[in-house]
Design an enzyme around this catalytic site. Structure first.
Site, mmCIF file in Angstrom:
data_model
loop_
_atom_site.group_PDB
_atom_site.id
_atom_site.type_symbol
_atom_site.label_atom_id
_atom_site.label_comp_id
_atom_site.label_asym_id
_atom_site.label_seq_id
_atom_site.Cartn_x
_atom_site.Cartn_y
_atom_site.Cartn_z
ATOM 1 N N ALA A 47 8.142 82.044 90.597
ATOM 2 C CA ALA A 47 6.854 82.684 90.886
ATOM 3 C C ALA A 47 6.930 82.786 92.713
ATOM 4 C CB ALA A 47 5.582 81.773 90.839
ATOM 5 N N GLU A 48 6.670 83.891 93.374
ATOM 6 C CA GLU A 48 6.772 84.184 94.454
ATOM 7 C C GLU A 48 6.096 83.086 95.560
ATOM 8 O OE1 GLU A 48 5.681 86.243 92.142
ATOM 9 O OE2 GLU A 48 5.237 88.116 93.070
ATOM 10 N N ASN A 49 4.834 82.328 95.102
ATOM 11 C CA ASN A 49 4.424 81.334 95.810
ATOM 12 C C ASN A 49 5.217 79.890 95.774
ATOM 13 O OD1 ASN A 49 3.720 81.067 93.030
ATOM 14 N ND2 ASN A 49 2.090 79.883 93.613
ATOM 15 N N GLY A 50 6.513 80.063 95.350
ATOM 16 C CA GLY A 50 7.233 78.759 95.370
ATOM 17 C C GLY A 50 7.572 77.610 94.148
#
Lengths: 219, 230
Positions: A47-50
């Protein structure tokens, strides 16, 4: 598109995923893909948010407000999963460590151009992480309706909408069938029942080749 | 608890750093990991005309989105505003300037600002008219790259799970997101922490943001909004 058909497309997309892959899923239909993976493989969802190693949604009442996917919805962490900051999350993408990204689109051209971030004058939400994913993921799979809600083809010769990234899409999966993007142009490789070639030709906005081994998907 | 570095303070004491027309960088992704107590303080102080720098504009009632929907922002530098309809509406009405940056490039621009570099070279959106508009292009090793300029801000605000007396920070799962980058990029960095612990309580191997980057630590009163999924 009904949930049954959406699940069919997700099931087809899941066939592209192998054990050990790092996979990023867009919002909407792509989020159904994990439900169709075989139980004996381990996939690291990114996921791009980490988050690497993202798991399914928690059961109601067990949501953690600080464990959410890039769309802001509560998720869980699978064994072996980890957290990182946004820079590291995108380092994985740009460095080519993300094997597959599965996303939706407004238009895809016969060359594999992707337009999924802007409708000028109407919807300008921003590109988020779509450009990096489209440009740098090893394989870009588009999961979308074959036509828009007005019945216009979404697979076209040239995109009319601003591009997210050019020549980046590898595979297009719609309720009618599956196209591979090749250097010769689009190749129809699979058909979903009950549709036939005439239907696909009618609703596709560009020419395409047909694979010699055209598969008729049975599920 | 001792306060030998004079970093541990209160919301009231840090509010003096916020003024109309300032640049404000915030941690958080869709509101997750944005500091609720500081944002509420800025709202209540009536600060306006802000330039906001961060991943996205949250939701209308969540995170930094509250500053946008209450018309306190003049400009936003972000990768996404889709979850806050007010942002899009004000942009179309010409009341909010929006500079979009691809998400990971925005993170790197913030990181560059935080690590003392003037910018980064990137091929993301190199053939995209909207992304490359107004940017310098540099040739390197036979390829073209966009010059993406570094971002800093007068004040950075971040949310941490734990802070110690020196401002060493650890974060909470996916609430980490842009916070460690934003923490480095502020001329003044203020951390809002769920828990403030004595020096030595955090495992040195686990500290994500060294306190060197953090000027002030205030206690969090917790999230005062309802999440979109609730």
């Amino acid at each position: 598109m009904g949930i049954e058909i959406r699940n069919k497309l997700a099931r087809r997309a899941a066939e592209e995923i192998n054990h050990g892959m790092v996979v990023n899923l867009g919002i909407g239909m792509p989020s159904l893909v994990p439900n169709h993976l075989p139980k004996n493989i381990t996939v690291m969802f990114h996921a791009e948010n980490g988050i690497t190693g993202m798991g399914p949604s928690p059961i109601k009442g067990e949501e953690d407000e600080y464990l959410c996917n890039a769309g802001g919805l509560p998720v869980t962490l699978n064994t072996g999963g980890s957290y990182c900051d946004s820079a590291a999350a995108f380092a994985m993408i740009r460095k080519g460590r993300v094997d597959i990204t599965i996303l939706g689109s407004l238009e895809v051209s016969e060359k594999g151009d992707l337009a999924n971030w802007i409708v000028p004058g109407k919807k300008v939400p921003g590109m988020g992480g779509a450009m990096e994913l489209a440009q740098k993921a090893k394989k870009v799979i588009v999961l979308m309706n074959h036509c828009d809600k007005h019945g216009n083809a979404k697979i076209v010769k040239e995109c009319t909408l601003p591009l997210t990234s050019s020549r980046c899409v590898n595979l297009i999966i719609t309720e009618l069938g599956v196209f591979e993007v090749t250097s010769q142009g689009l190749v129809l490789t699979e058909l979903f029942p009950p549709y036939d070639m005439n239907k696909v030709m009618k609703y596709t906005g560009c020419d395409f080749l047909v694979s010699d081994e055209l598969r008729r998907i049975t599920y | 608890m001792k306060n030998r570095f004079e970093k541990m303070t209160t919301l009231e004491n840090v509010l003096k750093f916020f003024h109309d027309g300032m640049t404000l960088m915030f941690g958080g992704f869709g509101g997750v990991g944005s500091p609720p107590t500081i944002i509420n303080g800025i709202l209540e102080k009536g600060i306006k005309n802000l330039t906001l720098i961060g991943n996205d504009t949250g939701f209308p009632h969540i995170g930094i989105g509250q500053l946008v929907s209450q018309e306190r922002a003049a400009k936003v530098i972000a990768s996404h505003i889709g979850s806050n309809p007010f942002a899009g509406q004000m942009m179309h009405e010409g009341r909010l300037e929006v500079e979009f940056s691809p998400q990971g490039i925005l993170a790197e621009r913030i990181r560059a600002g935080g690590v003392g570099l003037p910018g980064v070279l990137s091929d993301i959106g190199i053939d995209n008219e909207i992304v490359k508009k107004g940017k310098n292009i540099i040739q390197l090793n036979g390829k073209e790259y966009l010059v993406e300029t570094a971002l800093t801000a007068e004040v950075s605000i971040v949310y941490a799970k734990k802070a110690d007396e020196y401002g060493n920070l650890i974060y909470d799962k996916s609430a980490r997101n842009t916070n460690p980058l934003v923490a480095m990029a502020g001329n003044i960095t203020i951390a809002e922490a769920e828990e403030i612990v004595p020096l030595g309580s955090l495992d040195p191997e686990e500290i994500v943001t060294p306190g060197v980057f953090v000027d002030y630590v205030i206690p969090s009163k917790g999230v005062n909004w309802k999440w979109a999924w609730e």
